[in-house]
Design an enzyme around this catalytic site. Structure first.
Site, PDB file in Angstrom:
ATOM      1  N   ASP A 120       0.856  -1.268   0.208  1.00  0.00           N
ATOM      2  CA  ASP A 120      -0.041  -0.023  -0.089  1.00  0.00           C
ATOM      3  C   ASP A 120       0.771   1.476   0.002  1.00  0.00           C
ATOM      4  OD1 ASP A 120      -2.898   0.984   0.503  1.00  0.00           O
ATOM      5  OD2 ASP A 120      -1.898   1.745   2.194  1.00  0.00           O
ATOM      6  N   GLU A 166       1.638  -0.366  -5.074  1.00  0.00           N
ATOM      7  CA  GLU A 166       0.408   0.075  -5.403  1.00  0.00           C
ATOM      8  C   GLU A 166       0.699   1.808  -5.179  1.00  0.00           C
ATOM      9  OE1 GLU A 166      -3.535   2.077  -3.662  1.00  0.00           O
ATOM     10  OE2 GLU A 166      -1.655   2.129  -2.748  1.00  0.00           O
TER      11      GLU A 166
END
Lengths: 663, 663
Positions: free
Chosen positions: B382, B411
């Site tokens: 993330d 990401e």
């Protein structure tokens, strides 16, 4: 890279331009040119970054700093000007700028009506830390700013103070010392004198200018050519090798293997009983005659360039003194130059791959220094691509150490990468393929390669329409218009150009059948040139060289910009100074046989020309003047009259005004 | 470079491709892929060069050699295949090949009728020198060859022998040891398992699949989704963070700051009294429940990917145990995440810039290794762009040392250079801008950047039409056709793709007004998905995944090649295996509202399709078949039916034949 457990050195600096082969080679500039540096600079997250370009002359200790500007997509740029010859170094440093980031966040929060008391305290802490680093009065002033922000009693005034340019400037003067990313290489710029970029060369054989026609010329008798060359506007007189010419296997007229007793031989077959590369061919005179020639040339503002041809005739003294510098064959004979099945018996190559390499290299260096001591600062190097790159890199560096004003011109007509590699090795200028680029597409593509790619950083083109070795097909068949268009192209596309004369200005076009070689080449015989022959283009050459001297836009090669024209026989380009104070538009009819006409698209917006009013274009070749308007304008060139326009553009001269003043 | 007085190391090796940032970073490959290496290789003069590509797995000592081939303009190439995971190294060596040069000269001289006795002796000397280096039988054989050439009594036979492939091969086996140029860097290839290049991900929230609608789902109850996902043909089940969710500043429905007592909170607000990054959220079950879930997934050939979100809720145990890992404000509060003026109070970032960096980095590494020990080999990371690059480079390298099969998906939806830099740091796959690239021009340009530039060497795209964070405008407004076209584009342009379900297959398109966020987002609430809702595209997804599995041309991203079409709403591209045994043509109607038709230009020559006969194209989506001929062929797509063709091309199926066999 070593990875420590520190994430605070967060800024990445990469993809620097210019950087040649990972910093292995220098970029090149002449005194007064700019170095524009770009780099990708970024960090994780969203914090603001400050980046500075550092540069210094290698003889100075202190770095100069130029703030870099973010352009787009994490690309930053800054530039500096080089002011003296020698080597400059440049690199980049950058850091996460916590203070500017804090200012930006504070501005956003305050605008959104959020409380900022704590933010102001955080800023005060940043300022206090900086105060600790600051010397002198700044130390106290910063502490006062910190104190003022800390109180947090009047947010409006305090936010205004926090964002003030006064505080910003103060903080900028004391950048952080820790967690600053510094690019891992110091890149270098080889700075040379302006003549490396802007020069007009004239090559001739002194031996063809004797007391009487047919007599072997000397340095004394050929002095008469100096005012002739100077009046045409050249800066450099380049002489083929001036050393004793060998007798063994001497070539006769037209490269015949059996010479007549009086045949003078090729000057590139260097060395005889009279000496080698440090001697003067006796038929040309003495060393002091040569030095007098150089002095006379200087009086005409002409610099003399010598030819460095590191090869020997079989009679060169080196052959006996240093047989280890040559290749010997199993039958005891010496290996001459060859390109099988072709043989060059009058020339033997030096064997750089000898075990005695060091002595040979030192000897060749001493040859250069010998002529440097005699005042020579320009060397045209013959066939450098047949000697190792490492040799040139060493030689040029050694010579420039003491003599940064010495320039070397590479005569390498070989594969492109080899030509470019020689330039990286240190050659100041290079021969090019211009000699064989004739069509619009060829010329545009080639100039794009030379001026719009990284090559421009280290390879300075030198355009020759002809040489003693090359009489191109186009000149053989195109007549006077071909000579004129090639002259204009060479002299305006490239700021360095040269011609081999008087063959060029006398329009000599007779070649050995099916070859691009001069028939009865001056390389093998003494010529009797009639400098006043009526069919000559001295006048146009003179005019072109005057135009080059008067128009700074023509004194660099990097600014060429091609213009659209709706006729493939018309090559059009502009050259301008950065401030647009000098704008030159050149239009050349590449067809030597027919009149060509068409519409040229002038980039009025780029040139800041008012599209709603006429502007004056003044053909500096013919003297004709035209009023043009907007971008589309008509041109028509009859090659029988003159195959080119060299327009000076007067943006602000209007039809209604008297424009005599600019004449 | 040091310059010695040796010119014998004459070969230059430069401009190697691929080489990322001067060898600072590895290129990436998966097992079975090729590494095609190009370089500029040349020397001074005209001698012939031999060049070899060297490569080895870092665990092996010996280099493998591949002869390089000269293509054009001094550019050479060779390739090798990587066969196991880990790091491969490659470099180049090259030398002036005196023997081959001698052979070439001998051939020319002999052809020209020149005497060759001395030449043959020179060759014999070269062979003798080589014989001295050769071991075993070659030593003797070479000496015999030398002897035979030396005699010089029968030039015709001897020249033939000298040029024979037998002697050439023998000499080639004993290259010189001295004056060989070796490229000054060993470049590296990070080789990963095939799933790094070819995978289909399905993301879902287990908590939405409880025993009964509205109940918090667990690892046990959500097992029921595994056959559903497997039947659709996905390989990977990716779960949002599975760790305890904080209470402090927990977000309510639709990201409201005031939650209801039963609101489950965002899974990305990691950490509570129940534990942190190594713990399981109690409402999902226990660690052994999770492990059972992973096992069940494996039984369906599904691999489980976890989410690495290195951030904390204010309740995370780290806050008390390691206050030094966080930023504290002057008022004693902890610094939460923000993008002023926006605030994310439920999340606090880890302060990598702490003086205790080493302990923090080691702790985060232990988090990864904890889950690796539980059998996890895939991590979706993330927001990696908010942590230092150095951290990721270290972490990924550390993990891969022992576990080369672990893959990391970045990401990072941020600036392009930051995204690419993370890939260089070691991420196996990366999110991309595909999510917002909708027009033909945008898609073509973006794919060109990803697959035709150096970026392809280290950045593996992973295409997501939606994520829990992003419901793009195009899906909000385009209806079922938009979902279908984005599915086909993601799954065929990129060999790695994923969807966030069941929102995707159920065509959920309701967004927060004026935003690209889901209304009533699953990030903040438990959803009750009706998997059997009639309006779904499960069937098409299943078909697309089957097509991907059956067609190797769709199992790589690097082979995409766009085709011309005379309608800007039709995107057409081909993908083929190198041997053309599998040819796929994809045509997508980018307009979700109207039928679009046009003419597609098939590159019949490149595809080796006979232009004079019809060939069969079989739409694997609809099952329809067409006979096409030559390059121009008509397509028409009604988005209400199906906005795409995925054609398999049968080059050799003729109309007159029975073609049932290939069904």
């Amino acid at each position: 890279m070593e990875l420590d457990f520190e994430g605070r050195m967060r800024v990445v600096i990469e993809n620097i331009d210019p950087e040649i082969d990972q910093g292995r080679y220098s970029i090149k500039r002449t005194v007064g040119e700019l170095v524009s540096v770009k780099a990708d600079i970024y960090a994780d997250g969203h914090d603001l970054i400050t980046a500075v370009l550092l540069y210094r002359h290698s003889l100075h200790q202190d770095w100069q700093e130029v703030p870099m500007q973010l352009t787009a997509n994490d690309r930053w740029r800054a530039e500096f000007k080089v002011k003296k010859t020698g080597v400059y170094l440049y690199t980049i440093k950058a850091w996460v700028d916590h203070f500017r980031t804090w200012q930006q966040d504070l501005r956003e929060k305050y605008k959104a009506g959020q409380p900022v008391q704590v933010e102001l305290k955080i800023g005060a802490e940043l300022i206090e830390k900086t105060a600790c680093r600051a010397q002198g009065p700044d130390h106290e002033v910063l502490k006062q700013w910190a104190g003022a922000l800390k109180r947090g009693d009047d947010p409006e005034t305090q936010v205004e103070a926090a964002l003030s340019s006064e505080l910003s400037g103060l903080m900028q003067r004391h950048p952080p010392k820790k967690w600053v990313s510094v690019y891992d290489k110091e890149l270098s710029v080889e700075v040379e004198r302006p003549q490396a970029l802007f020069s007009a060369w004239y090559e001739f054989f002194p031996r063809s200018f004797g007391q009487k026609p047919g007599q072997h010329g000397t340095f004394k008798t050929s002095q008469k050519l100096l005012p002739y060359i100077a009046e045409m506007g050249f800066d450099v007189v380049y002489l083929p090798p001036i050393h004793p010419i060998g007798q063994t296997h001497r070539k006769g007229k037209n490269n015949q293997p059996q010479p007549q007793p009086n045949d003078p031989g090729s000057p590139w077959a260097i060395g005889s009983q009279q000496g080698g590369h440090k001697s003067i061919h006796p038929q040309l005179g003495t060393l002091s005659d040569f030095q007098e020639f150089v002095q006379k040339a200087a009086q005409h503002d002409l610099e003399v360039a010598l030819d460095l041809a590191f090869q020997c005739s079989p009679d060169h003294p080196y052959v006996k003194e240093h047989p280890e510098w040559f290749l010997w064959r199993p039958d005891g004979s010496i290996q001459h130059a060859e390109n099988p099945p072709k043989k060059y018996e009058d020339i033997i190559p030096l064997n750089i791959g000898t075990d005695d390499g060091q002595a040979l290299w030192e000897e060749l260096k001493s040859v250069v220094l010998f002529w440097v001591e005699k005042g020579i600062r320009l060397f045209r190097v013959d066939n450098p691509h047949t000697k190792p790159f490492a040799f040139w890199e060493w030689l040029i560096r050694e010579v420039k150490k003491e003599h940064p004003d010495v320039l070397f011109l590479s005569e390498a007509f070989t594969r492109p990468k080899v030509m470019y590699r020689l330039a990286k090795a240190g050659f100041s200028q290079s021969y090019t393929y211009f000699t064989w680029r004739n069509s619009k597409h060829e010329l545009q593509e080639y100039l794009r390669e030379l001026t719009q790619t990284q090559i421009r950083q280290y390879f300075r083109p030198h355009f020759w329409p002809n040489t003693p070795d090359i009489l191109p097909q186009f000149l053989q068949h195109g007549g006077r218009p071909a000579f004129l268009s090639r002259l204009v192209l060479a002299a305006t596309l490239s700021s360095n150009y040269g011609i081999y004369g008087p063959a060029f200005e006398l329009l000599v076009s007779e070649a050995v059948p099916k070859k691009e070689e001069y028939l009865n080449s001056e390389k093998y015989e003494i010529k009797n040139w009639d400098l006043s022959a009526p069919e000559n283009i001295k006048g146009v050459i003179t005019r072109v060289n005057q135009i080059r001297r008067k128009n700074p836009a023509l004194q660099t090669t990097w600014n060429v910009s091609f213009l659209e024209a709706d006729n493939d026989q018309l090559l059009c380009f502009s050259k301008t100074t950065p401030d647009l104070s000098n704008i030159v538009l050149v239009v050349v009819n590449l067809d030597p046989f027919h009149t060509q006409s068409g519409w040229v698209k002038v980039p009025v917006e780029d040139l800041k020309i008012d599209p709603h009013h006429p502007y004056l274009v003044h053909d500096l070749l013919s003297g004709d003047k035209y009023f043009w308007q907007g971008s589309r304008n008509y041109v028509e060139l009859n090659p029988g009259v003159m195959p080119a326009h060299i327009f000076k553009v007067h943006r602000k001269v209007r039809r209604e005004q008297d424009f005599d003043y600019f004449m």
